[in-house]
Design a protein around this motif. Structure first.
Motif, short mmCIF file in Angstrom:
data_model
loop_
_atom_site.label_atom_id
_atom_site.label_comp_id
_atom_site.label_asym_id
_atom_site.label_seq_id
_atom_site.Cartn_x
_atom_site.Cartn_y
_atom_site.Cartn_z
N GLY A 54 0.90 -1.17 -0.11
CA GLY A 54 -0.12 0.11 -0.24
C GLY A 54 0.86 1.26 -0.05
O GLY A 54 0.39 2.26 0.13
N SER A 61 -2.74 -4.54 0.20
CA SER A 61 -4.14 -4.90 -0.24
C SER A 61 -4.08 -6.37 -0.99
O SER A 61 -3.01 -6.61 -1.59
CB SER A 61 -4.58 -3.93 -1.19
OG SER A 61 -3.63 -3.42 -2.04
N LEU A 70 -10.65 -6.40 -5.51
CA LEU A 70 -9.98 -6.03 -4.26
C LEU A 70 -10.73 -6.83 -3.26
O LEU A 70 -12.01 -7.06 -2.99
CB LEU A 70 -10.07 -4.73 -3.87
CG LEU A 70 -9.63 -4.40 -2.32
CD1 LEU A 70 -8.04 -4.77 -2.19
CD2 LEU A 70 -10.00 -2.89 -2.09
N VAL A 73 -8.09 -5.11 2.67
CA VAL A 73 -6.89 -4.23 2.90
C VAL A 73 -6.29 -4.74 4.18
O VAL A 73 -7.12 -4.79 5.30
CB VAL A 73 -7.24 -2.87 2.88
CG1 VAL A 73 -6.00 -2.07 3.30
CG2 VAL A 73 -7.73 -2.54 1.58
#
Lengths: 651, 196
Positions: A54, A61, A70, A73
Motif C-alpha cells: 500500500g 491490499s 479487491l 486491505v
C-alpha cells in the motif's frame, strides 16, 4: 447554396457514421477478447492471489487475478479503525518501536515466503521504509502477526527479500546514518550503512541474526540468489559519491555504482568463529501470540555486527551503470540484472563469472575491505536500445525477462542470453515495479505481468487532485504482450507478489475455535460474564452472540474510571463477526471474529447513559443488538450491577 | 461336531450388524438457504445428535431462537439414553436366538425389530412435531399459522430454509438386520426340510 450545404452535411454524416461504426466494431472485438480473459463469473474464484504494497498507506491490499477485484486491505504499519488495528489493547504492542508507538509507515515490498525457491503460501513479509521494520503476515489469517524493528538503520528500502527457503530475509540502509547514531555535523560527513540478515524460524518468528557494516552508500533494492547462487544476496546501491545534499545531482555523478554481493553462508561461518562484535542497541520485537491473540512487545538490546575488513570473502562490489535500482536474479540463478535507472543500457552480471573473478582476484580496488570486481570480468551482457529509466525486471520462466521503464513508460520483453529485445508495450503511466506471479522465484507462473504505475492522470473518472493508483494486467502467455485490464489500487503499490490461489485458499482460517482461546480475559459462556472493579479500573467480561451482548445493562461505572471491555465473540460459524462501539469513545470500534476476545479501553468523562451496539450487521436482529451503561459521578454510591434480560436476573 | 448352518450365520450377522448403529447416524436433516449454500446438516444417531462440525448444533440453535424453537440439547432427549440399551439387548438376544433351533423365536425377533423400527420412526415424528410446534410466545419473529416441523422423509420449505430429511447409513444396517433375520428364517425352513 442551401442544397450544397445540406449535401455536405449528409455526406459527412454518412462518412462519419460509417467510420464511427467501424471503430466501435474493432473496439468491441478487441475488448471482448480481453474482457473474456479477465472475466471471473459471479461465484467463481480468481486464479491468483495478488498482494500489493500500500506504499504510503502502510498497508497491504489483496487482489484477485485476473479480475483485479479487491478482497481485503490488511493493516500492517498503519492503524486501521475499521479493524481496530492499533486501537484495541491486543494489537497496540505491534506498532511499538524504540521511538514509541508509531501509527504509520511507508510499506514497499511484499515478499512471499519460499520453499526451494518457490512461493509456498505460508507468510508474506513487507518492509517499513521510514522507521526501519519488517512485518510478517500470516496467510491463514491474512493478518499482521509480527513486526521487528531494524536497529542501526534508516530508509529500509532494500528489504525484505527472502532467500530460497526463507532462511533469511534482508534489510539495508537507503539513508546512511552514523553508526552508532551520534550528534555530528551533516556537512560532508560520510555516514555508515548496514545490511541486516533476519533469520526466520520454522514458526515464522523473526530474529536479527547479524548486520554487516558497509560504506554509507544508498542500498536500494535486493534479491537473493537461487539454485547455483543460493547462499548469496545481491543489493544495489547508488550515491557511491556519499553526498548528503542535492542528491539528485550530487549522487548522479559516478558512471557506475555497485551491486553488493553478500555471501551469507560465509557470514554464518564467521559468526561461528566469533568474528561478530556485539553492539549495544535498543529495538522492539513485537508479535501476536497465536493462542491468546494478544500481541507482546519486547525490547532487544544487542546486535551482532560483522565488519568486511575482518571477514574476507563476505562481500564484493560489482560495478553497475548508473545508479542501479532493481537487482533481479533469473530463475536459474545465473543472471543478475542490474537496472541502471539513469543509464540507457542494462548490465546483466553472470554468477559463474563472479565466482571465477573472485577466484582469480580480478579486483580493480578495495573499499573498506570490500573488493570491487572488474566490470568486464563479471558482466555477461548488456541489454541495449531498450528505453529510458529501467527499474525492475521479472521473469516468465520461459527464458524471457520483462523490464519496467519509468521514463519511457513501458514494459520491454527481452531474451536472456542473447539480450535482444523481442517486444514492448506502453504502460499508463510511468511504471515503477512490475510483477509476474512467482516472477522473482525459481518457477514463475508466467501467465500475466502486472504493471504498477506511478502516475494515473486520466485513466479513471477524476476524484479531485488526489487520484487512485493504477495497475494494469497484461497477458504474457503469447509472443506479444496484450493489455487486458486497468484497475485502481490502494495507496501507492510499490512491489507486489502473487501466487496460485490453491496455495493459500485451503488453509484460510474460517473462525477461531473457542476451545483454543487462551486470552487472559476471555469469557467462554454467558454464565461466566461479570464486571469486576479494582480501584478505578473496571473490567467487563462480556460475550456476544446473535443477537445480544451479555451483559447488556451495566450500572455502577463512574466518571474517570478506566474501563476495559473484554469482549468475546461466542459464535462458532464462518463469517459471523460482531462489532462493539460505545457512544463518545475516543478510539475505534472493535471488530471481533468468532471465537476471539478483544479489549476496548474507555475512559468516560461525563455522567449519563451511554448506549453501545454491534457495528457489524450480523443478523436479522442486528439493530436490536445494543445495550446501556450508566455512568455516575465519581464517588457515587450506585452499586456495580449488570444483567441481560431482566434486572432481577442479575448475577 | 455339528456343522454351523447358513441360517445360523445369517441370523448372527444380522444381530451383530445392529451394533453398527453406533458407528453411523440413522437419519440426517439438512438445511440449505442462500446464506448456507453448502447446507448445515444434523445427524441423529442411536445415542447422540451431531452436526457437520462441533458447532453445528449451536449454529442451528441460534437460527431457531429467532422463531422461538426450543434449543436442541441432546442431553435432554431421554431416548438417546435408553435406545442404545434396546439395540444392545436386541443384538445379544439375536446372537442367542441364532443358535436355538426354534423358528418362532427367529420370527418373533424379526417382528420385534419391525415394531421397534416403526416405534422409533413414530418417536422421531413426535420429537419433530414438538420442536416445530412448541414455539416460545416471545419469539422475535412470529408468522401466523407457521409451524416449523421438519419433514420425516423428503423435503419441505421452512421460511428461507429448504429442509431435507432422509434416512442415513444407520437405517440401512437396521433394515439389513431385519432382512438377514428373514433370510435366516427361510434358510432355517429349508434346512429343516432337508433334514426331514
Amino acid at each position: 447554396m442551401k442544397n450544397t450545404l445540406f449535401t455536405i452535411i449528409i455526406i459527412s454524416a454518412i462518412i462519419f457514421g460509417c467510420s464511427k461504426k467501424q471503430e466501435n466494431a474493432q473496439g468491441a472485438m478487441a475488448s471482448g477478447d480481453a474482457a473474456q480473459k479477465v472475466y471471473v463469473a459471479p461465484g467463481n474464484y480468481d486464479e491468483f492471489y495478488a498482494f500489493m504494497s500500500g506504499g504510503f498507506s502502510g498497508q497491504v491490499s489483496v487482489y484477485g487475478l485476473p479480475s483485479g477485484r479487491l478482497f481485503k486491505v490488511i493493516p500492517v504499519f498503519s492503524v486501521d479503525a475499521e479493524k481496530s488495528y492499533g486501537f484495541n489493547e491486543e494489537t497496540k504492542p505491534l506498532l511499538e518501536t524504540s521511538f514509541g508507538f508509531i501509527p504509520w509507515d511507508d510499506a514497499h515490498h511484499p515478499e512471499l515466503s519460499q520453499t526451494e525457491g518457490v512461493p509456498d503460501g505460508r507468510w508474506l513479509f513487507i518492509n517499513g521504509n521510514n522507521t526501519p521494520r519488517i512485518a510478517r503476515i500470516d496467510l491463514s489469517l491474512f493478518e499482521t502477526v509480527e513486526i521487528i524493528e531494524i536497529p542501526n538503520s534508516s530508509g529500509n528500502h532494500s528489504s525484505p527479500f527472502t532467500t530460497e527457503n526463507t532462511e533469511y530475509i534482508v534489510a539495508g540502509t537507503r539513508f546512511s546514518v552514523p553508526f552508532p547514531q551520534k550528534d555530528v555535523p551533516i556537512g560532508d560527513t560520510k555516514f555508515d550503512g548496514t545490511l541486516s540478515f533476519i533469520k526466520v524460524g520454522k514458526d515464522g518468528k523473526m530474529e536479527i541474526a547479524f548486520q554487516i557494516l558497509v560504506p554509507g552508500f544508498d542500498y536500494d533494492l535486493a534479491h537473493s540468489g537461487k539454485g547455483k547462487s543460493h547462499g548469496w544476496v545481491f543489493f544495489t546501491c547508488y550515491n557511491t559519491e556519499q553526498k548528503n545534499t542535492l542528491k539528485e545531482v550530487n549522487a548522479s555523478q559516478n558512471d557506475k555504482d555497485f551491486i553488493a554481493a553478500v555471501n551469507w553462508k560465509k557470514a554464518e561461518e564467521y559468526l561461528k568463529q566469533g568474528k561478530a562484535k556485539e553492539y549495544p542497541v535498543s529495538y522492539k520485537h513485537n508479535w501476536l501470540d497465536e493462542k491468546s491473540q494478544v500481541a507482546k512487545s519486547e525490547e532487544i538490546k544487542t546486535v551482532k555486527v560483522l565488519t568486511p575488513a575482518d571477514c574476507p570473502g563476505l562481500i564484493y562490489y560489482l560495478p553497475t551503470p548508473k545508479s542501479p535500482h532493481g537487482v533481479d536474479v533469473d530463475p536459474t540463478g545465473e543472471y543478475i540484472v542490474g537496472a541502471g535507472k539513469l543509464s540507457a543500457d542494462m548490465a546483466v552480471h553472470s554468477f559463474d563469472k563472479l565466482l571465477k573473478a573472485i577466484e582469480n582476484k580480478d579486483f580493480e580496488k578495495t573499499i573498506n575491505g570490500i573488493p570491487v570486481i572488474k566490470f568486464d570480468k563479471v558482466v555477461a551482457g548488456m541489454v541495449t536500445k531498450t528505453g529510458l529509466g529501467p527499474l525492475h525486471t521479472e521473469f516468465d520462466g520461459k527464458g524471457y525477462a520483462y523490464t519496467s521503464f519509468f521514463i519511457t513508460s513501458e514494459i520491454v520483453k527481452w531474451k536472456l542470453g542473447t539480450w535482444e529485445v523481442v517486444d514492448r508495450i506502453p504502460t499508463y503511466y510511468s511504471i515503477g515495479h512490475l510483477m509476474i506471479p512467482g516472477g522473482d522465484s525459481k518457477k514463475p507462473w508466467g501467465k500475466y505481468v502486472v504493471a504498477l504505475n506511478k502516475i494515473t492522470k486520466d485513466r479513471y473518472l477524476p476524484t479531485g487532485p488526489e487520484l487512485a493508483q493504477s495497475a494494469q494486467l497484461i497477458d504474457i502467455s503469447g509472443d506479444k504482450m496484450k493489455l487486458l485490464l486497468d484497475f485502481p489500487t490502494v495507496g501507492e503499490p510499490h512491489y507486489a507478489q502473487a501466487l496460485p490461489a490453491e496455495l493459500v485458499k485451503p488453509k484460510s482460517k474460517q473462525f477461531f475455535n473457542l476451545k483454543d482461546n487462551n486470552h487472559p480475559y476471555k469469557t467462554l459462556s454467558e454464565n461466566e460474564t461479570k464486571v469486576v472493579r479494582q480501584g478505578n479500573v473496571v473490567r467487563v467480561y462480556m460475550t456476544m452472540i446473535r443477537s445480544h451482548f451479555s451483559p447488556d445493562n451495566i450500572e455502577g461505572i463512574q466518571v474517570g474510571d478506566n474501563v476495559y471491555f473484554h469482549v468475546t465473540n461466542l459464535e462458532q460459524d464462518f463469517d459471523v463477526p460482531h462489532g462493539f462501539a460505545v457512544l463518545g469513545a475516543t478510539n475505534a470500534e472493535l471488530l471481533i471474529m468468532p471465537g476471539q476476545t478483544e479489549t476496548f479501553y474507555w475512559n468516560p468523562k461525563k455522567v449519563g447513559i451511554y448506549p453501545f451496539y454491534c457495528s457489524d450487521f450480523c443478523s436479522a436482529l442486528h439493530q436490536e443488538m445494543q445495550g446501556y451503561i450508566r455512568v455516575s459521578p465519581k464517588g457515587a454510591n450506585v452499586p456495580l450491577k449488570w444483567w441481560v434480560g431482566e434486572p432481577s436476573a442479575k448475577k | 461336531m455339528k456343522k454351523i448352518k447358513i441360517s445360523q450365520i445369517l441370523f448372527a450377522l444380522g444381530a451383530i450388524m445392529l451394533l453398527l448403529l453406533f458407528l453411523s447416524p440413522i437419519w440426517s436433516i439438512t438445511l440449505t438457504a442462500p446464506q448456507y449454500p453448502n447446507g448445515i446438516s444434523m445427524y441423529i444417531w442411536i445415542n447422540k445428535i451431531t452436526g457437520d462440525t462441533e458447532s453445528t448444533l449451536q449454529n442451528i440453535n441460534i437460527l431457531n431462537h429467532y422463531i422461538g424453537m426450543n434449543f436442541i440439547e441432546p442431553d435432554s432427549i431421554k431416548e438417546l439414553t435408553y435406545f442404545p440399551y434396546v439395540i444392545i439387548s436386541m443384538s445379544i438376544l439375536g446372537l442367542i436366538i441364532a443358535f436355538i433351533k426354534k423358528g418362532w423365536l427367529k420370527v418373533s425377533w424379526v417382528v420385534i425389530m419391525i415394531i421397534l423400527a416403526i416405534a422409533g420412526i413414530y418417536d422421531f415424528y413426535l420429537w419433530e412435531y414438538n420442536y416445530g410446534h412448541n414455539l416460545s410466545p416471545h419469539a422475535p419473529i412470529k408468522i401466523p399459522d407457521m409451524v416449523y416441523q421438519p419433514p420425516l422423509f423428503g423435503e419441505k420449505m421452512l421460511l428461507n430454509f429448504k429442509s431435507e430429511s432422509y434416512p442415513y447409513i444407520g437405517s440401512l444396517w437396521f433394515g439389513l438386520s431385519i432382512v438377514f433375520g428373514l433370510l435366516s428364517y427361510i434358510f432355517y425352513r429349508k434346512e429343516r426340510k432337508n433334514v426331514q
